[in-house]
Write an enzyme that holds these catalytic residues in place. Structure first.
Site, PDB file in Angstrom:
ATOM      1  N   ARG A 179      24.302   6.938  37.976  1.00  0.00           N
ATOM      2  CA  ARG A 179      24.863   8.091  38.557  1.00  0.00           C
ATOM      3  C   ARG A 179      23.989   8.750  39.643  1.00  0.00           C
ATOM      4  O   ARG A 179      22.710   8.823  39.724  1.00  0.00           O
ATOM      5  CB  ARG A 179      24.845   9.215  37.654  1.00  0.00           C
ATOM      6  CG  ARG A 179      26.158   9.123  36.607  1.00  0.00           C
ATOM      7  CD  ARG A 179      26.184   9.897  35.516  1.00  0.00           C
ATOM      8  NE  ARG A 179      25.831  11.512  35.569  1.00  0.00           N
ATOM      9  CZ  ARG A 179      25.685  12.258  34.618  1.00  0.00           C
ATOM     10  NH1 ARG A 179      26.143  11.717  33.543  1.00  0.00           N
ATOM     11  NH2 ARG A 179      25.389  13.301  34.902  1.00  0.00           N
ATOM     12  N   ARG A 184      28.620  25.363  28.552  1.00  0.00           N
ATOM     13  CA  ARG A 184      27.199  25.422  29.118  1.00  0.00           C
ATOM     14  C   ARG A 184      26.750  26.631  29.580  1.00  0.00           C
ATOM     15  O   ARG A 184      25.559  27.043  30.120  1.00  0.00           O
ATOM     16  CB  ARG A 184      27.432  24.551  30.432  1.00  0.00           C
ATOM     17  CG  ARG A 184      26.570  23.003  30.079  1.00  0.00           C
ATOM     18  CD  ARG A 184      26.930  22.450  31.419  1.00  0.00           C
ATOM     19  NE  ARG A 184      26.141  21.170  31.783  1.00  0.00           N
ATOM     20  CZ  ARG A 184      26.370  20.015  31.562  1.00  0.00           C
ATOM     21  NH1 ARG A 184      27.527  19.670  31.031  1.00  0.00           N
ATOM     22  NH2 ARG A 184      25.537  19.125  32.117  1.00  0.00           N
ATOM     23  N   ARG A 210      19.451   5.222  32.851  1.00  0.00           N
ATOM     24  CA  ARG A 210      20.855   5.022  32.642  1.00  0.00           C
ATOM     25  C   ARG A 210      21.908   4.421  33.417  1.00  0.00           C
ATOM     26  O   ARG A 210      21.514   4.474  34.578  1.00  0.00           O
ATOM     27  CB  ARG A 210      21.333   6.769  32.441  1.00  0.00           C
ATOM     28  CG  ARG A 210      22.967   6.710  32.122  1.00  0.00           C
ATOM     29  CD  ARG A 210      23.368   8.073  31.519  1.00  0.00           C
ATOM     30  NE  ARG A 210      23.037   9.028  32.159  1.00  0.00           N
ATOM     31  CZ  ARG A 210      23.403  10.523  32.179  1.00  0.00           C
ATOM     32  NH1 ARG A 210      23.691  10.883  31.020  1.00  0.00           N
ATOM     33  NH2 ARG A 210      23.146  11.294  32.996  1.00  0.00           N
ATOM     34  N   ARG A 267      18.382  19.729  37.056  1.00  0.00           N
ATOM     35  CA  ARG A 267      19.362  19.704  35.747  1.00  0.00           C
ATOM     36  C   ARG A 267      18.842  20.218  34.740  1.00  0.00           C
ATOM     37  O   ARG A 267      19.318  20.983  33.815  1.00  0.00           O
ATOM     38  CB  ARG A 267      20.173  18.500  35.856  1.00  0.00           C
ATOM     39  CG  ARG A 267      21.199  18.135  36.965  1.00  0.00           C
ATOM     40  CD  ARG A 267      21.473  16.628  36.942  1.00  0.00           C
ATOM     41  NE  ARG A 267      22.041  15.984  35.525  1.00  0.00           N
ATOM     42  CZ  ARG A 267      21.948  14.863  35.013  1.00  0.00           C
ATOM     43  NH1 ARG A 267      21.375  14.184  35.722  1.00  0.00           N
ATOM     44  NH2 ARG A 267      22.394  14.522  33.909  1.00  0.00           N
ATOM     45  N   LYS A 274      24.164  13.099  24.264  1.00  0.00           N
ATOM     46  CA  LYS A 274      25.412  13.813  23.757  1.00  0.00           C
ATOM     47  C   LYS A 274      26.683  12.693  24.033  1.00  0.00           C
ATOM     48  O   LYS A 274      27.546  12.721  23.175  1.00  0.00           O
ATOM     49  CB  LYS A 274      25.554  14.920  24.687  1.00  0.00           C
ATOM     50  CG  LYS A 274      24.650  16.193  24.383  1.00  0.00           C
ATOM     51  CD  LYS A 274      24.952  17.326  25.067  1.00  0.00           C
ATOM     52  CE  LYS A 274      25.134  17.335  26.483  1.00  0.00           C
ATOM     53  NZ  LYS A 274      23.642  16.639  26.977  1.00  0.00           N
TER      54      LYS A 274
HETATM   55  P1  ADP Z   1      23.903  13.025  27.569  1.00  0.00           P
HETATM   56  O1  ADP Z   1      25.181  12.743  27.575  1.00  0.00           O
HETATM   57  O2  ADP Z   1      23.241  14.099  26.625  1.00  0.00           O
HETATM   58  O3  ADP Z   1      23.309  13.476  29.031  1.00  0.00           O
HETATM   59  P2  ADP Z   1      23.658  10.104  27.456  1.00  0.00           P
HETATM   60  O4  ADP Z   1      24.201  10.072  26.078  1.00  0.00           O
HETATM   61  O5  ADP Z   1      24.279   9.852  28.398  1.00  0.00           O
HETATM   62  O6  ADP Z   1      23.010  11.745  27.405  1.00  0.00           O
HETATM   63  O7  ADP Z   1      22.419   9.324  27.167  1.00  0.00           O
HETATM   64  C1  ADP Z   1      21.188   9.318  28.246  1.00  0.00           C
HETATM   65  C2  ADP Z   1      20.545   7.955  28.110  1.00  0.00           C
HETATM   66  O8  ADP Z   1      19.686   8.019  26.955  1.00  0.00           O
HETATM   67  C3  ADP Z   1      21.482   6.740  28.187  1.00  0.00           C
HETATM   68  O9  ADP Z   1      21.014   5.905  29.142  1.00  0.00           O
HETATM   69  C4  ADP Z   1      21.658   6.376  26.724  1.00  0.00           C
HETATM   70  O10 ADP Z   1      21.897   4.902  26.488  1.00  0.00           O
HETATM   71  C5  ADP Z   1      20.067   6.860  26.338  1.00  0.00           C
HETATM   72  N1  ADP Z   1      20.080   7.160  24.943  1.00  0.00           N
HETATM   73  C6  ADP Z   1      21.105   7.708  24.261  1.00  0.00           C
HETATM   74  N2  ADP Z   1      20.612   7.954  22.918  1.00  0.00           N
HETATM   75  C7  ADP Z   1      19.502   7.480  22.647  1.00  0.00           C
HETATM   76  C8  ADP Z   1      18.388   7.105  21.834  1.00  0.00           C
HETATM   77  N3  ADP Z   1      18.683   7.912  20.637  1.00  0.00           N
HETATM   78  N4  ADP Z   1      17.381   6.514  22.066  1.00  0.00           N
HETATM   79  C9  ADP Z   1      17.168   5.914  22.989  1.00  0.00           C
HETATM   80  N5  ADP Z   1      17.816   6.019  24.186  1.00  0.00           N
HETATM   81  C10 ADP Z   1      19.190   6.811  23.879  1.00  0.00           C
HETATM   82  P1  AMP Z   2      27.167  15.788  32.414  1.00  0.00           P
HETATM   83  O1  AMP Z   2      27.949  14.672  32.647  1.00  0.00           O
HETATM   84  O2  AMP Z   2      27.282  16.585  31.204  1.00  0.00           O
HETATM   85  O3  AMP Z   2      25.590  15.525  32.580  1.00  0.00           O
HETATM   86  O4  AMP Z   2      27.370  16.642  33.715  1.00  0.00           O
HETATM   87  C1  AMP Z   2      27.568  16.295  35.200  1.00  0.00           C
HETATM   88  C2  AMP Z   2      27.343  17.609  35.887  1.00  0.00           C
HETATM   89  O5  AMP Z   2      28.805  18.276  35.898  1.00  0.00           O
HETATM   90  C3  AMP Z   2      26.755  18.884  35.871  1.00  0.00           C
HETATM   91  O6  AMP Z   2      25.350  18.649  36.227  1.00  0.00           O
HETATM   92  C4  AMP Z   2      27.294  19.970  36.325  1.00  0.00           C
HETATM   93  O7  AMP Z   2      27.460  19.894  37.754  1.00  0.00           O
HETATM   94  C5  AMP Z   2      28.763  19.626  36.093  1.00  0.00           C
HETATM   95  N1  AMP Z   2      29.180  19.912  35.032  1.00  0.00           N
HETATM   96  C6  AMP Z   2      29.641  19.387  33.753  1.00  0.00           C
HETATM   97  N2  AMP Z   2      29.764  20.299  32.672  1.00  0.00           N
HETATM   98  C7  AMP Z   2      29.837  21.564  33.133  1.00  0.00           C
HETATM   99  C8  AMP Z   2      30.112  22.769  32.511  1.00  0.00           C
HETATM  100  N3  AMP Z   2      30.500  22.963  31.446  1.00  0.00           N
HETATM  101  N4  AMP Z   2      29.736  23.774  33.463  1.00  0.00           N
HETATM  102  C9  AMP Z   2      29.478  23.608  34.616  1.00  0.00           C
HETATM  103  N5  AMP Z   2      29.177  22.479  35.456  1.00  0.00           N
HETATM  104  C10 AMP Z   2      29.340  21.357  34.502  1.00  0.00           C
END
Ligand code: ADP
Ligand code: AMP
Length: 219
Positions: free
Chosen positions: A162, A90, A129, A173, A15
């Site tokens: 992270r 969420r 990541r 999560r 995302k």
């Molecule tokens: P989210 O925001 O949904 O938690 P991220 O965008 O942070 O996901 O992506 C999670 C990990 O996967 C990151 O390390 C990113 O570089 C990698 N990633 C994202 N999209 C792809 C893809 N299509 N193929 C392989 N790796 C990906």
């Molecule tokens: P993310 O960066 O989207 O993976 O979010 C990291 C963390 O932030 C999550 O595990 C939650 O603890 C908090 N968080 C992010 N977005 C929300 C949301 N919409 N509602 C509640 N907690 C959130």
């Protein structure tokens, strides 16, 4: 009329990666609730102190706190054309609150791309990541490495892993996602706003599919 896109999908689906690219391509703002919380934690604000332990555990921040933060963010001038929402809503209560907020700005949730990825792939994505300190640009040590190790390609800042990308927290999560967020899939499908996107494809192909799913005025 502003355009609002809600990206749905489990942690690690891509995302944040896609929201960054799509926002740049369309001129929409990128709103990541997780990035906003992490910024508060980094700046040691009252909100940051309140949510730090919750993020470390992998639980969700309470709805009222999260909704208030997003309401403020949506009022910023860079959201005039609309926004790509990444990580919000969420919970069903957040989705309901979002409808009310967007109505205030003369908009609505236009489209909800649901980025689907298998669970074992999510774990390998999150454990590899790396994120940039300055602006949250996202990399993966194998799937999307930076040009220079440990340095952000875009702003040159340091990359870090992270706290909540540790295996136990990742599993928590993903459980929280299935319990609290997955019900939104059927909710938005029922309203005819959901578009399923195959998130297992290469990053560029996912972007292509996402751009096709957007309303014409945003493309
Ligand atoms: P989210 O925001 O949904 O938690 P991220 O965008 O942070 O996901 O992506 C999670 C990990 O996967 C990151 O390390 C990113 O570089 C990698 N990633 C994202 N999209 C792809 C893809 N299509 N193929 C392989 N790796 C990906
Ligand atoms: P993310 O960066 O989207 O993976 O979010 C990291 C963390 O932030 C999550 O595990 C939650 O603890 C908090 N968080 C992010 N977005 C929300 C949301 N919409 N509602 C509640 N907690 C959130």
């Amino acid at each position: 009329m502003p355009v609002y896109v809600v990206l749905l999908g489990p942690p690690g689906a891509g995302k944040g990666t896609q929201a960054g690219i799509v926002a740049k391509a369309t001129g929409l703002a990128h709103i990541s609730s997780g990035d906003l919380f992490r910024e508060h934690i980094k700046n040691q604000t009252d909100l940051g102190r309140q949510v730090d332990a919750i993020l470390k555990r992998g639980d969700l921040v309470p709805d009222d706190v999260t909704i208030a933060m997003i309401r403020e963010r949506l009022k910023q001038p860079d959201c005039a054309a609309g926004a790509v929402l990444d990580g919000f809503p969420r919970t069903p209560a957040q989705a309901q609150a979002l409808n009310g907020m967007l109505a205030e700005f003369g908009g609505k949730v236009d489209v909800v791309p649901f980025i689907q990825v298998q669970q074992d792939e999510l774990i390998s994505r999150l454990s590899g990541r790396w994120v940039c300190r300055a602006q949250g640009h996202v990399y993966h040590e194998t799937f999307n490495p930076p040009k220079t190790a440990d340095v952000c390609d875009v702003d040159g800042s340091e990359l870090y892993q992270r706290d909540d990308d540790k295996r136990e927290t990742v599993e928590k999560r993903i459980r929280v996602y299935f319990e609290q967020t997955a019900p939104l899939i059927d909710h938005y499908r029922g309203e005819g706003r959901l578009t399923e996107i195959d998130g297992a494809q290469a990053i560029a192909k996912v972007t292509e599919d996402l751009l096709k799913a957007l309303p014409e005025q945003a493309q």
